[in-house]
Motif scaffolding. Structure first.
Motif, PDB file in Angstrom:
ATOM      1  N   THR A   1       0.842  -1.195   0.000  1.00 53.15           N
ATOM      2  CA  THR A   1       0.000   0.000   0.000  1.00 53.15           C
ATOM      3  C   THR A   1       0.868   1.232   0.000  1.00 53.15           C
ATOM      4  O   THR A   1       2.033   1.190   0.385  1.00 53.15           O
ATOM      5  CB  THR A   1      -0.935   0.056   1.217  1.00 53.15           C
ATOM      6  N   CYS A   2       0.313   2.341  -0.436  1.00 49.85           N
ATOM      7  CA  CYS A   2       0.999   3.624  -0.354  1.00 49.85           C
ATOM      8  C   CYS A   2       0.930   4.106   1.086  1.00 49.85           C
ATOM      9  O   CYS A   2      -0.118   4.033   1.709  1.00 49.85           O
ATOM     10  CB  CYS A   2       0.322   4.664  -1.255  1.00 49.85           C
TER      11      CYS A   2
ATOM     12  N   CYS B   1       1.190   8.113  -4.746  1.00 56.23           N
ATOM     13  CA  CYS B   1       0.988   6.911  -5.546  1.00 56.23           C
ATOM     14  C   CYS B   1       0.162   7.309  -6.757  1.00 56.23           C
ATOM     15  O   CYS B   1      -0.912   7.890  -6.615  1.00 56.23           O
ATOM     16  CB  CYS B   1       0.273   5.847  -4.730  1.00 56.23           C
TER      17      CYS B   1
ATOM     18  N   GLU C   1       5.214   6.039  -5.859  1.00 53.72           N
ATOM     19  CA  GLU C   1       4.889   4.681  -6.315  1.00 53.72           C
ATOM     20  C   GLU C   1       4.110   4.812  -7.614  1.00 53.72           C
ATOM     21  O   GLU C   1       3.120   5.533  -7.687  1.00 53.72           O
ATOM     22  CB  GLU C   1       4.054   3.944  -5.271  1.00 53.72           C
TER      23      GLU C   1
ATOM     24  N   HIS D   1      -3.527  -0.206  -3.362  1.00 54.75           N
ATOM     25  CA  HIS D   1      -2.467   0.799  -3.500  1.00 54.75           C
ATOM     26  C   HIS D   1      -2.863   2.209  -3.054  1.00 54.75           C
ATOM     27  O   HIS D   1      -2.008   3.048  -2.844  1.00 54.75           O
ATOM     28  CB  HIS D   1      -1.958   0.830  -4.939  1.00 54.75           C
TER      29      HIS D   1
END
Length: 112
Positions: free
Chosen positions: A3-4, A10, A42, A95
């Protein structure tokens, strides 16, 4: 689960699968520049392009759903859009991108 972090950017790129590689290569160019400007960002891709290898070669994470054009005829447009929507929903849940970048002529119903 990846995950961010809350303080980390992200970005989710969603290029469509056109007749060529224009949408995908444009998104890759932008993603590479974003990564250069912010190495902690990301970058995630979700695409119907068969050229997923180009995304992976650049070191980005990529999710793929085959284009409706290559699915069997019995996969109806509504079913394909639902599949797209569910894949996208799961990618967003995992994410938690703070930016979604769509590159295409027509957004899929599953994207809207």
């Amino acid at each position: 689960m990846i995950t961010c972090e809350k303080n980390k950017n992200c970005t989710l790129f969603v290029p469509t699968n056109g007749a060529g590689l224009g949408h995908l290569t444009r998104c890759l160019a932008i993603a590479k520049r974003l990564k250069k400007l912010d190495p902690n960002r990301e970058i995630i891709f979700f695409s119907t392009s068969a050229a997923m290898n180009l995304i992976l070669q650049e070191g980005f994470l990529g999710y793929h759903l085959p284009s409706k054009m290559v699915c069997p005829e019995y996969v109806k447009p509504g079913e394909w859009n639902l599949m797209f929507q569910e894949h996208l929903r799961m990618i967003i849940k995992i994410h938690q991108p703070n930016l979604l970048f769509f590159d295409g002529v027509y957004p899929y119903a599953g994207l809207i």
